[in-house]
Motif scaffolding. Sequence first.
Motif, PDB file in Angstrom:
ATOM      1  N   THR A  39     -29.142 -26.610 -24.236  1.00 29.65           N
ATOM      2  CA  THR A  39     -28.522 -26.097 -25.469  1.00 29.65           C
ATOM      3  C   THR A  39     -27.668 -24.872 -25.154  1.00 29.65           C
ATOM      4  OG1 THR A  39     -30.418 -26.866 -26.721  1.00 29.65           O
ATOM      5  CG2 THR A  39     -29.001 -25.245 -27.800  1.00 29.65           C
ATOM      6  N   LYS A  40     -26.435 -24.888 -25.677  1.00 33.74           N
ATOM      7  CA  LYS A  40     -25.545 -23.745 -25.452  1.00 33.74           C
ATOM      8  C   LYS A  40     -25.881 -22.653 -26.455  1.00 33.74           C
ATOM      9  CE  LYS A  40     -21.623 -26.118 -23.503  1.00 33.74           C
ATOM     10  NZ  LYS A  40     -20.301 -26.645 -23.703  1.00 33.74           N
ATOM     11  N   LEU A  41     -25.692 -21.401 -26.023  1.00 31.61           N
ATOM     12  CA  LEU A  41     -25.977 -20.282 -26.920  1.00 31.61           C
ATOM     13  C   LEU A  41     -24.706 -19.479 -27.207  1.00 31.61           C
ATOM     14  CD1 LEU A  41     -27.834 -18.413 -28.527  1.00 31.61           C
ATOM     15  CD2 LEU A  41     -28.426 -17.257 -26.382  1.00 31.61           C
ATOM     16  N   PHE A  42     -24.438 -19.304 -28.508  1.00 31.70           N
ATOM     17  CA  PHE A  42     -23.358 -18.424 -28.965  1.00 31.70           C
ATOM     18  C   PHE A  42     -24.008 -17.310 -29.776  1.00 31.70           C
ATOM     19  CE2 PHE A  42     -21.454 -22.533 -28.301  1.00 31.70           C
ATOM     20  CZ  PHE A  42     -20.217 -22.249 -27.752  1.00 31.70           C
ATOM     21  N   CYS A  43     -23.307 -16.198 -29.949  1.00 31.12           N
ATOM     22  CA  CYS A  43     -23.928 -15.114 -30.724  1.00 31.12           C
ATOM     23  C   CYS A  43     -22.885 -14.216 -31.369  1.00 31.12           C
ATOM     24  CB  CYS A  43     -24.841 -14.285 -29.822  1.00 31.12           C
ATOM     25  SG  CYS A  43     -23.946 -13.319 -28.598  1.00 31.12           S
ATOM     26  N   LEU A  44     -23.402 -13.332 -32.204  1.00 26.55           N
ATOM     27  CA  LEU A  44     -22.590 -12.282 -32.816  1.00 26.55           C
ATOM     28  C   LEU A  44     -23.032 -10.962 -32.202  1.00 26.55           C
ATOM     29  CD1 LEU A  44     -20.668 -11.212 -35.084  1.00 26.55           C
ATOM     30  CD2 LEU A  44     -22.699 -11.029 -36.528  1.00 26.55           C
ATOM     31  N   VAL A  45     -22.051 -10.126 -31.864  1.00 22.68           N
ATOM     32  CA  VAL A  45     -22.343  -8.800 -31.336  1.00 22.68           C
ATOM     33  C   VAL A  45     -21.705  -7.783 -32.276  1.00 22.68           C
ATOM     34  CG1 VAL A  45     -21.832  -7.224 -29.425  1.00 22.68           C
ATOM     35  CG2 VAL A  45     -22.505  -9.580 -28.948  1.00 22.68           C
ATOM     36  N   GLY A  46     -22.494  -6.915 -32.863  1.00 22.96           N
ATOM     37  CA  GLY A  46     -21.966  -5.909 -33.786  1.00 22.96           C
ATOM     38  C   GLY A  46     -23.039  -4.903 -34.107  1.00 22.96           C
ATOM     39  N   ASP A  47     -22.726  -3.953 -34.976  1.00 21.35           N
ATOM     40  CA  ASP A  47     -23.715  -2.969 -35.410  1.00 21.35           C
ATOM     41  C   ASP A  47     -23.256  -2.357 -36.727  1.00 21.35           C
ATOM     42  OD1 ASP A  47     -25.786  -1.227 -35.602  1.00 21.35           O
ATOM     43  OD2 ASP A  47     -25.077   0.147 -34.051  1.00 21.35           O
ATOM     44  N   PRO A  48     -23.798  -2.767 -37.869  1.00 16.62           N
ATOM     45  CA  PRO A  48     -24.951  -3.646 -38.053  1.00 16.62           C
ATOM     46  C   PRO A  48     -24.531  -5.122 -38.033  1.00 16.62           C
ATOM     47  CG  PRO A  48     -24.153  -2.895 -40.184  1.00 16.62           C
ATOM     48  CD  PRO A  48     -23.260  -2.258 -39.151  1.00 16.62           C
ATOM     49  N   VAL A  49     -25.512  -6.012 -38.033  1.00 14.81           N
ATOM     50  CA  VAL A  49     -25.203  -7.449 -38.101  1.00 14.81           C
ATOM     51  C   VAL A  49     -26.004  -8.160 -39.194  1.00 14.81           C
ATOM     52  CG1 VAL A  49     -24.495  -7.735 -35.691  1.00 14.81           C
ATOM     53  CG2 VAL A  49     -26.911  -7.972 -36.299  1.00 14.81           C
ATOM     54  N   ASP A  50     -26.932  -7.431 -39.825  1.00 11.90           N
ATOM     55  CA  ASP A  50     -27.831  -8.156 -40.743  1.00 11.90           C
ATOM     56  C   ASP A  50     -27.141  -8.637 -42.024  1.00 11.90           C
ATOM     57  OD1 ASP A  50     -27.626  -5.618 -41.656  1.00 11.90           O
ATOM     58  OD2 ASP A  50     -29.781  -5.164 -41.635  1.00 11.90           O
ATOM     59  N   HIS A  51     -25.928  -8.147 -42.310  1.00  6.83           N
ATOM     60  CA  HIS A  51     -25.186  -8.612 -43.487  1.00  6.83           C
ATOM     61  C   HIS A  51     -24.402  -9.896 -43.163  1.00  6.83           C
ATOM     62  CE1 HIS A  51     -22.232  -6.694 -40.978  1.00  6.83           C
ATOM     63  NE2 HIS A  51     -21.304  -7.338 -41.632  1.00  6.83           N
ATOM     64  N   SER A  52     -24.314 -10.234 -41.873  1.00  7.51           N
ATOM     65  CA  SER A  52     -23.387 -11.294 -41.450  1.00  7.51           C
ATOM     66  C   SER A  52     -23.853 -12.691 -41.865  1.00  7.51           C
ATOM     67  CB  SER A  52     -23.244 -11.263 -39.930  1.00  7.51           C
ATOM     68  OG  SER A  52     -22.483 -12.380 -39.511  1.00  7.51           O
ATOM     69  N   VAL A  53     -22.886 -13.538 -42.237  1.00  4.35           N
ATOM     70  CA  VAL A  53     -23.219 -14.925 -42.564  1.00  4.35           C
ATOM     71  C   VAL A  53     -22.779 -15.865 -41.426  1.00  4.35           C
ATOM     72  CG1 VAL A  53     -23.193 -14.557 -45.065  1.00  4.35           C
ATOM     73  CG2 VAL A  53     -21.070 -15.220 -43.935  1.00  4.35           C
ATOM     74  N   SER A  54     -22.334 -15.288 -40.315  1.00  2.00           N
ATOM     75  CA  SER A  54     -21.878 -16.120 -39.184  1.00  2.00           C
ATOM     76  C   SER A  54     -22.975 -17.044 -38.648  1.00  2.00           C
ATOM     77  CB  SER A  54     -21.332 -15.238 -38.059  1.00  2.00           C
ATOM     78  OG  SER A  54     -20.140 -14.634 -38.477  1.00  2.00           O
ATOM     79  N   PRO A  55     -24.240 -16.595 -38.511  1.00  2.00           N
ATOM     80  CA  PRO A  55     -25.255 -17.531 -38.000  1.00  2.00           C
ATOM     81  C   PRO A  55     -25.352 -18.788 -38.858  1.00  2.00           C
ATOM     82  CG  PRO A  55     -26.088 -15.282 -37.892  1.00  2.00           C
ATOM     83  CD  PRO A  55     -24.792 -15.209 -38.644  1.00  2.00           C
ATOM     84  N   GLU A  56     -25.328 -18.630 -40.182  1.00  2.00           N
ATOM     85  CA  GLU A  56     -25.414 -19.792 -41.076  1.00  2.00           C
ATOM     86  C   GLU A  56     -24.165 -20.680 -40.928  1.00  2.00           C
ATOM     87  OE1 GLU A  56     -26.316 -16.708 -41.911  1.00  2.00           O
ATOM     88  OE2 GLU A  56     -27.874 -16.707 -43.464  1.00  2.00           O
ATOM     89  N   ILE A  57     -22.981 -20.042 -40.858  1.00  2.00           N
ATOM     90  CA  ILE A  57     -21.723 -20.820 -40.777  1.00  2.00           C
ATOM     91  C   ILE A  57     -21.698 -21.659 -39.498  1.00  2.00           C
ATOM     92  CG2 ILE A  57     -19.203 -20.667 -40.532  1.00  2.00           C
ATOM     93  CD1 ILE A  57     -19.209 -18.146 -42.188  1.00  2.00           C
ATOM     94  N   PHE A  58     -22.012 -21.024 -38.361  1.00  2.00           N
ATOM     95  CA  PHE A  58     -21.883 -21.749 -37.091  1.00  2.00           C
ATOM     96  C   PHE A  58     -23.023 -22.748 -36.871  1.00  2.00           C
ATOM     97  CE2 PHE A  58     -18.977 -18.207 -36.268  1.00  2.00           C
ATOM     98  CZ  PHE A  58     -17.870 -18.950 -35.889  1.00  2.00           C
ATOM     99  N   THR A  59     -24.233 -22.396 -37.315  1.00  2.00           N
ATOM    100  CA  THR A  59     -25.341 -23.345 -37.169  1.00  2.00           C
ATOM    101  C   THR A  59     -24.996 -24.637 -37.907  1.00  2.00           C
ATOM    102  OG1 THR A  59     -26.892 -21.530 -36.988  1.00  2.00           O
ATOM    103  CG2 THR A  59     -27.819 -23.673 -37.549  1.00  2.00           C
ATOM    104  N   ARG A  60     -24.446 -24.489 -39.141  1.00  2.00           N
ATOM    105  CA  ARG A  60     -24.082 -25.675 -39.927  1.00  2.00           C
ATOM    106  C   ARG A  60     -22.951 -26.454 -39.235  1.00  2.00           C
ATOM    107  NH1 ARG A  60     -24.014 -26.799 -45.598  1.00  2.00           N
ATOM    108  NH2 ARG A  60     -25.704 -25.314 -45.760  1.00  2.00           N
TER     109      ARG A  60
END
Length: 285
Positions: A6-27
Amino acid sequence: MTTSKTKLFCLVGDPVDHSVSPEIFTRAFEACGVDATYLAFRVPSRCLGEAMAGLRALGLSGCNVTIPHKIAVMDHLDAVEGTAKEIGAVNVIRVENGRSVGYNTDGEGALRALQGKKIEGKRVAILGYGGAARAVAFSIASTQSPDEVIISGRDPAKAEGLAQRLRALFSVKSRPSSIEGLGEALPDVLINATPIGMAPWVEEIPVDRDVLRAGMVVFDLVYNPAETKLLREAKAKGCIAVGGMEMLVGQAAAAFEIWTGINAPLKEMRRAAEGALRSRGGADA
Ligand code: NAP
């Protein structure tokens, strides 16, 4: 199922808890049958170099970069693609054969959001001169043949700095304007690239209502709430209102395509973003 392939992608930022990127990319990965997963990592500025070295060392496939690292991250990459170099900011990294390459998809996201709106020969006013404003201004100046690009903000020197770069790079007419002076500039297209109006400051509006005129295109980069006070006022005045959600999905779609080479599943990505924002409490998130 997650496996050793399984390939791994991620978001790098500070803060990140407001981000909706995990939901967008997982879908998006699920919808296209891509064997990949996506996580968000909060990385403080002092650890950015180590995080980028870790990305390569652990063999991650790529990442998104968000506030406050979009500029600083450029010093930690093996290469930066031309547009991102011009803009001076990176929001997407692809790692291939151990080399990290930076891209900027914010401008492309903005153009996708403005698709079908006439920009050619129009007077475009951009509020703000930060990372997103630069990406939007560069994409419009380099591809849309506007009559003029007006940069507006509270620091005249920073506004002139961006206007000057647009003139130098794209031979486009560009000048700074105070926020108060925007009414006299009579823009046809108004773009808010400041956080004014974003949750929790939902009752704020970045310009005087008098600037808004019927038929004007008003594009607000803010996507939470989906309809900002600026967009509500714009609609009431007969303007064409464009919210930040389309750009959010557009920049993510461009990142997905850089990483996978597959056309992005736009509908699923939009639905995931909307669902994620709703589950965070929408405007009050
Ligand atoms: P940034 O680099 O920090 O720039 C922020 C800009 O807003 C600066 O020009 C800043 O000017 C101005 N600003 C901030 N507070 C202000 C205020 N109270 N009054 C007047 N100007 C103010 O941030 P960014 O990355 O460009 O992001 C800007 C906005 O765009 C954020 O709301 C972000 O969520 C949104 N965005 C949306 C998308 C999308 O996909 N829809 C993508 C990227 C960004 P000063 O230097 O004078 O403070």
